[in-house]
Design a protein around this motif. Sequence first.
Motif, short mmCIF file in Angstrom:
data_model
loop_
_atom_site.label_atom_id
_atom_site.label_comp_id
_atom_site.label_asym_id
_atom_site.label_seq_id
_atom_site.Cartn_x
_atom_site.Cartn_y
_atom_site.Cartn_z
N GLY A 98 -4.92 -6.90 13.33
CA GLY A 98 -4.26 -6.75 14.61
C GLY A 98 -2.74 -6.65 14.55
N GLU A 99 -2.15 -6.63 13.35
CA GLU A 99 -0.69 -6.52 13.25
C GLU A 99 -0.30 -5.05 13.33
N LYS A 100 0.86 -4.82 13.90
CA LYS A 100 1.36 -3.46 13.99
C LYS A 100 2.42 -3.25 12.92
N SER A 101 2.41 -2.07 12.35
CA SER A 101 3.41 -1.69 11.37
C SER A 101 4.45 -0.82 12.08
N ARG A 102 5.70 -1.15 11.90
CA ARG A 102 6.79 -0.39 12.53
C ARG A 102 7.66 0.20 11.43
N GLU A 103 8.01 1.47 11.60
CA GLU A 103 8.84 2.11 10.60
C GLU A 103 9.72 3.15 11.27
N LEU A 104 10.98 3.23 10.83
CA LEU A 104 11.90 4.22 11.35
C LEU A 104 11.69 5.53 10.59
N GLU A 105 11.72 6.63 11.32
CA GLU A 105 11.59 7.94 10.70
C GLU A 105 12.65 8.87 11.28
N VAL A 106 12.99 9.90 10.52
CA VAL A 106 14.04 10.84 10.89
C VAL A 106 13.42 12.14 11.37
N VAL B 242 12.90 -1.84 5.00
CA VAL B 242 12.74 -2.95 4.06
C VAL B 242 12.92 -4.28 4.78
N GLN B 243 13.90 -4.35 5.68
CA GLN B 243 14.14 -5.56 6.46
C GLN B 243 12.91 -5.91 7.31
N THR B 244 12.30 -4.91 7.92
CA THR B 244 11.10 -5.13 8.71
C THR B 244 9.97 -5.67 7.84
N ASN B 245 9.79 -5.07 6.66
CA ASN B 245 8.75 -5.54 5.74
C ASN B 245 9.03 -6.97 5.28
N LEU B 246 10.29 -7.29 5.05
CA LEU B 246 10.67 -8.63 4.62
C LEU B 246 10.36 -9.66 5.72
N ILE B 247 10.67 -9.32 6.95
CA ILE B 247 10.38 -10.22 8.07
C ILE B 247 8.88 -10.44 8.20
N GLN B 248 8.10 -9.36 8.09
CA GLN B 248 6.64 -9.49 8.17
C GLN B 248 6.10 -10.36 7.04
N THR B 249 6.63 -10.18 5.83
CA THR B 249 6.19 -10.98 4.68
C THR B 249 6.54 -12.45 4.88
N CYS B 250 7.74 -12.72 5.36
CA CYS B 250 8.15 -14.11 5.61
C CYS B 250 7.28 -14.76 6.69
N ASN B 251 6.91 -13.98 7.71
CA ASN B 251 6.02 -14.51 8.75
C ASN B 251 4.64 -14.84 8.18
N LYS B 252 4.14 -13.99 7.30
CA LYS B 252 2.85 -14.26 6.66
C LYS B 252 2.92 -15.51 5.79
#
Length: 158
Positions: free
Chosen positions: A84-92, A133-143
């Motif tokens: 149920g987690e959402k993945s967020r990523e910036l794209e150009v 990378v910051q988003t992934n780091l925050i998600q990892t720290c939450n886990k």
Amino acid sequence: MTDIDQICSVLDRLTLDALTLMEEQIQIKLNIENAMCGGETHLAKSRYILGQNSVSSLQLPTENSPEFDAMTTVHLEESDEFFGEKSRELEVSKKEDQIDPVRWFGYLVPQDLYHAQSMFKQALQWIIRGANVQTNLIQTCNKIQQLKELKKEVLASN
């Protein structure tokens, strides 16, 4: 293998992932700094070659200028992942049919102005990568935090 062993093993893996992401984030910040400094240096060289009034804010669009769209836009992509987690990523997104902003400074501009543009585009790519990378780091720290709480609950029930 017991529940505690499994939790500890996943915690170890996630902690290593977090450290790897931190190292990557530091390297990305250094790359951003280098790209920005390089772009600013090339911009200064262009200003020196063309004169201080030829490369200045006077050439930038104002409210009275004709409308134009950005050549590059950044947007947020969301996708569903496991549990149920959402993945967020910036794209150009790039638009190729726009007038090159370097042309705002004239048609015979020094190569340094093109190099500055290239360095700033590179910096934008690094910034987007750093945000991801910051988003992934925050998600990892939450886990990691969730697993620590689960570990406490399992230890308290034993």
